[in-house]
Design a protein around this motif. Sequence first.
Motif, PDB file in Angstrom:
ATOM      1  N   TYR A  81      86.124  10.977  27.807  1.00  0.00           N
ATOM      2  CA  TYR A  81      84.663  11.062  27.568  1.00  0.00           C
ATOM      3  C   TYR A  81      84.077  12.317  28.241  1.00  0.00           C
ATOM      4  CZ  TYR A  81      79.758  10.042  28.635  1.00  0.00           C
ATOM      5  OH  TYR A  81      78.398  10.139  28.815  1.00  0.00           O
ATOM      6  N   LEU A  82      84.432  12.525  29.517  1.00  0.00           N
ATOM      7  CA  LEU A  82      83.865  13.672  30.235  1.00  0.00           C
ATOM      8  C   LEU A  82      84.409  14.997  29.709  1.00  0.00           C
ATOM      9  CD1 LEU A  82      83.835  12.290  33.912  1.00  0.00           C
ATOM     10  CD2 LEU A  82      81.866  12.637  32.385  1.00  0.00           C
ATOM     11  N   SER A  83      85.550  14.966  29.031  1.00  0.00           N
ATOM     12  CA  SER A  83      86.139  16.184  28.448  1.00  0.00           C
ATOM     13  C   SER A  83      85.581  16.484  27.066  1.00  0.00           C
ATOM     14  CB  SER A  83      87.664  16.016  28.308  1.00  0.00           C
ATOM     15  OG  SER A  83      88.268  15.807  29.553  1.00  0.00           O
ATOM     16  N   SER A  84      84.982  15.498  26.438  1.00  0.00           N
ATOM     17  CA  SER A  84      84.630  15.628  25.020  1.00  0.00           C
ATOM     18  C   SER A  84      83.153  15.962  24.844  1.00  0.00           C
ATOM     19  CB  SER A  84      84.938  14.324  24.290  1.00  0.00           C
ATOM     20  OG  SER A  84      83.918  13.379  24.543  1.00  0.00           O
ATOM     21  N   GLU A  85      82.800  16.279  23.619  1.00  0.00           N
ATOM     22  CA  GLU A  85      81.405  16.604  23.305  1.00  0.00           C
ATOM     23  C   GLU A  85      80.500  15.378  23.418  1.00  0.00           C
ATOM     24  OE1 GLU A  85      81.553  18.678  19.551  1.00  0.00           O
ATOM     25  OE2 GLU A  85      82.690  20.337  20.443  1.00  0.00           O
ATOM     26  N   LEU A  86      81.090  14.187  23.507  1.00  0.00           N
ATOM     27  CA  LEU A  86      80.278  12.973  23.691  1.00  0.00           C
ATOM     28  C   LEU A  86      79.429  13.063  24.963  1.00  0.00           C
ATOM     29  CD1 LEU A  86      82.864  10.139  22.856  1.00  0.00           C
ATOM     30  CD2 LEU A  86      80.968  10.926  21.425  1.00  0.00           C
ATOM     31  N   SER A  87      79.916  13.807  25.946  1.00  0.00           N
ATOM     32  CA  SER A  87      79.214  13.882  27.239  1.00  0.00           C
ATOM     33  C   SER A  87      78.542  15.237  27.445  1.00  0.00           C
ATOM     34  CB  SER A  87      80.198  13.614  28.384  1.00  0.00           C
ATOM     35  OG  SER A  87      81.241  14.577  28.364  1.00  0.00           O
ATOM     36  N   ASP A  88      78.190  15.929  26.368  1.00  0.00           N
ATOM     37  CA  ASP A  88      77.674  17.289  26.530  1.00  0.00           C
ATOM     38  C   ASP A  88      76.341  17.381  27.272  1.00  0.00           C
ATOM     39  OD1 ASP A  88      79.789  18.696  25.577  1.00  0.00           O
ATOM     40  OD2 ASP A  88      78.869  19.283  23.671  1.00  0.00           O
ATOM     41  N   PHE A  89      75.594  16.281  27.377  1.00  0.00           N
ATOM     42  CA  PHE A  89      74.328  16.346  28.128  1.00  0.00           C
ATOM     43  C   PHE A  89      74.472  15.690  29.505  1.00  0.00           C
ATOM     44  CE2 PHE A  89      69.575  16.185  28.458  1.00  0.00           C
ATOM     45  CZ  PHE A  89      69.376  17.524  28.200  1.00  0.00           C
ATOM     46  N   VAL A  90      75.716  15.529  29.930  1.00  0.00           N
ATOM     47  CA  VAL A  90      76.005  14.928  31.236  1.00  0.00           C
ATOM     48  C   VAL A  90      76.595  16.012  32.125  1.00  0.00           C
ATOM     49  CG1 VAL A  90      77.366  13.181  32.452  1.00  0.00           C
ATOM     50  CG2 VAL A  90      76.502  12.705  30.149  1.00  0.00           C
ATOM     51  N   THR A  91      75.935  16.327  33.211  1.00  0.00           N
ATOM     52  CA  THR A  91      76.520  17.272  34.172  1.00  0.00           C
ATOM     53  C   THR A  91      76.010  16.974  35.579  1.00  0.00           C
ATOM     54  OG1 THR A  91      77.094  19.607  34.541  1.00  0.00           O
ATOM     55  CG2 THR A  91      74.797  19.144  33.930  1.00  0.00           C
ATOM     56  N   GLY A  92      76.825  17.316  36.560  1.00  0.00           N
ATOM     57  CA  GLY A  92      76.461  17.081  37.957  1.00  0.00           C
ATOM     58  C   GLY A  92      76.587  15.629  38.375  1.00  0.00           C
ATOM     59  N   GLN A  93      77.256  14.813  37.555  1.00  0.00           N
ATOM     60  CA  GLN A  93      77.310  13.369  37.820  1.00  0.00           C
ATOM     61  C   GLN A  93      78.633  12.956  38.477  1.00  0.00           C
ATOM     62  OE1 GLN A  93      74.417  11.686  37.292  1.00  0.00           O
ATOM     63  NE2 GLN A  93      73.818  13.797  36.808  1.00  0.00           N
TER      64      GLN A  93
END
Length: 264
Positions: A239-251
Motif C-alpha cells: 500500500y505504501l509503495s503504490s499509488e493508492l497511498s499517494d496522498f499519504v506522507t510523513g506518517q
Amino acid sequence: MSDLLNGKVAIVTGAARGIGQQYALGLNREGAKIVVADILDGSDTVAMLNEQNPDSAIAVPLDVVNMASTEAMAKQTVDAFGRLDILINNAAMFGKSSANKGAEMNSFMEISEPDWDQMMDINVKGVWNCTKAVYPYMKDQGYGKIINISSTSIALAPPDLLHYVVSKGGVTAMTRCLARELGPHGIRVNSLAPGFTHSQASIDLLEDSQNDTLAPMVVAMSCLGQEQTPQTLVGTAIYLSSELSDFVTGQIVCVDGGVNFTSF
Ligand SMILES: NC(=O)c1ccc[n+]([C@@H]2O[C@H](COP(=O)([O-])OP(=O)(O)OC[C@H]3O[C@@H](n4cnc5c(N)ncnc54)[C@H](O)[C@@H]3O)[C@@H](O)[C@H]2O)c1
C-alpha cells in the motif's frame, strides 16, 4: 500476480532474509522489479523472485553505513531497470549475522559504546545514506516512495534494548523531516512500524537472551490475540509503495495487531 506496482522498480534493503525478503516477494507479486540490497548474500532471495516472476530481480551488495556503497546501489538499480521508484529502508542491526552481532539485550548500563555507535550507524545513518543515494533519481522523475521500517518498540519501550529502540525513534523523526523536505519533489516518505514479529532474527534474539516473557506478553496485549508473522506486514508495505497511498506522507503506520494504540 496483480498489477498495483506494474512498471515500478523497488530497492529493498536487508532483503537477503527475514521480513525484508517478504517485502521483496510481496512487491514483486504486484509487478515491481526488485533490487535485493544487503550486506549478506542476496542470491537466495533473487532466485525466489525470479522463479515467481522471471528476470525481475537482481542482488547488489550493500553496506548502508558506506555512502559510496549506497550510491553504487542506486546506480546499479537504474542501470539494470532504467528507473527507481521505491526504496524500502529495512536493513538494520537487529538479528545477528556474520555482519554484526545484532541487537543483544542488555541493561542500559551494559551496552558497550561500540555497540551503541554501530546501532546508530546502521539503523539511523544507514537510512539517511540510502535516502541520499536514491534522491537524485526520484527527484528527476518527480515521484518516489520511501518507506522507512521503524518499530512499535518505541511505544512499548521493552527493557534491555535501549540502543535499538532509540535508533528506531531516530528513524521515526527522520521520516517526518524527510517528508517535509522531499514532498515538493513528489517523493512520499512514510514509516512502517512492525510489532514484535516472529522472524528468525527475533526468535534468536529472545533465545539468546533467555527471555521467555516478551513474546507471550505481546500476544496477550494484542487485540487479535495472535503472534505476528512477517507476512502480516506485506500488505501495508505494498500500500505504501503504490499509488493508492499517494496522498499519504510523513506518517507512521503501526502494524501490530492492535498491541499499541499510541500515536508516536
Ligand atoms: N522482527 C521484529 O520483531 C521486528 C519488529 C519491529 C521492527 N523490525 C525491523 O524490521 C526489519 C527487519 O527485521 P528482521 O526481523 O527481518 O531482522 P533481520 O536481522 O533478519 O534483517 C535485517 C537485515 O538487514 C541486513 N543488514 C544488517 N546490517 C546491514 C548493513 N550494514 N548494510 C546492509 N544490510 C544490512 C541484514 O543482513 C539482514 O538481512 C529491521 O529494520 C528491524 O529493525 C523487526
